[in-house]
Design a protein around this motif. Structure first.
Motif, mmCIF file in Angstrom:
data_model
loop_
_atom_site.group_PDB
_atom_site.id
_atom_site.type_symbol
_atom_site.label_atom_id
_atom_site.label_comp_id
_atom_site.label_asym_id
_atom_site.label_seq_id
_atom_site.Cartn_x
_atom_site.Cartn_y
_atom_site.Cartn_z
ATOM 1 N N GLY A 1 9.795 0.164 -5.414
ATOM 2 C CA GLY A 1 9.048 -0.960 -5.983
ATOM 3 C C GLY A 1 9.867 -2.240 -6.000
ATOM 4 O O GLY A 1 9.353 -3.318 -5.679
ATOM 5 N N THR B 1 1.381 6.896 -6.698
ATOM 6 C CA THR B 1 0.276 7.817 -7.007
ATOM 7 C C THR B 1 0.715 9.270 -6.830
ATOM 8 O O THR B 1 0.469 10.116 -7.702
ATOM 9 C CB THR B 1 -0.939 7.513 -6.107
ATOM 10 N N LYS C 1 0.834 -1.207 0.000
ATOM 11 C CA LYS C 1 0.000 0.000 0.000
ATOM 12 C C LYS C 1 0.866 1.254 0.000
ATOM 13 O O LYS C 1 0.566 2.226 -0.693
ATOM 14 C CB LYS C 1 -0.923 0.012 1.222
ATOM 15 N N TYR D 1 2.202 1.863 -3.532
ATOM 16 C CA TYR D 1 1.191 2.405 -4.448
ATOM 17 C C TYR D 1 0.839 3.852 -4.093
ATOM 18 O O TYR D 1 0.571 4.663 -4.986
ATOM 19 C CB TYR D 1 -0.043 1.513 -4.503
#
Length: 108
Positions: free
Chosen positions: A67, A29, A22, A25
């Motif tokens: 990532g 974003t 989470k 991401y």
């Protein structure tokens, strides 16, 4: 949802993993939104000089590393690497103890 006591550690690891994903991401974003903002500002204020890609490149490297770490694609410093190194050091320490023990018994 309450985890059973014998599965508590497994549940905590899974929860931590979900939180890491989470977090990635969320980071991705924000990266996309801020860089779209930079692009718009750049094109409105100085379209002849494109500077927006510099922060996008620098921050993009950070997002990519984040990532890679979260999805365990770090060949050198991932969790597997850490576990292998820990095991290697523990085995080396055991070998040294055995060697020292054998040398001590030889002197007696």
């Amino acid at each position: 949802m309450e985890a059973k006591p014998n599965n508590r550690e497994q549940f905590e690891r899974a929860k931590k993993r979900v939180d890491e994903i989470k977090g990635f991401y969320g980071h991705l974003t924000v990266y996309i939104l801020v860089n779209i903002f930079f692009l718009v500002i750049n094109l409105l204020t100085s379209p002849e000089h494109l500077w927006f890609f510099w922060p996008m490149l620098g921050w993009g490297i950070g997002v990519a590393m984040h990532g890679l770490r979260v999805f365990n694609y770090m060949p050198f410093f991932g969790k597997d690497w850490e576990e292998r190194k820990l095991k290697e050091f523990l085995e080396e320490e055991e070998r040294q103890k055995e060697k020292f023990k054998n040398e001590d018994h030889g002197k007696l």
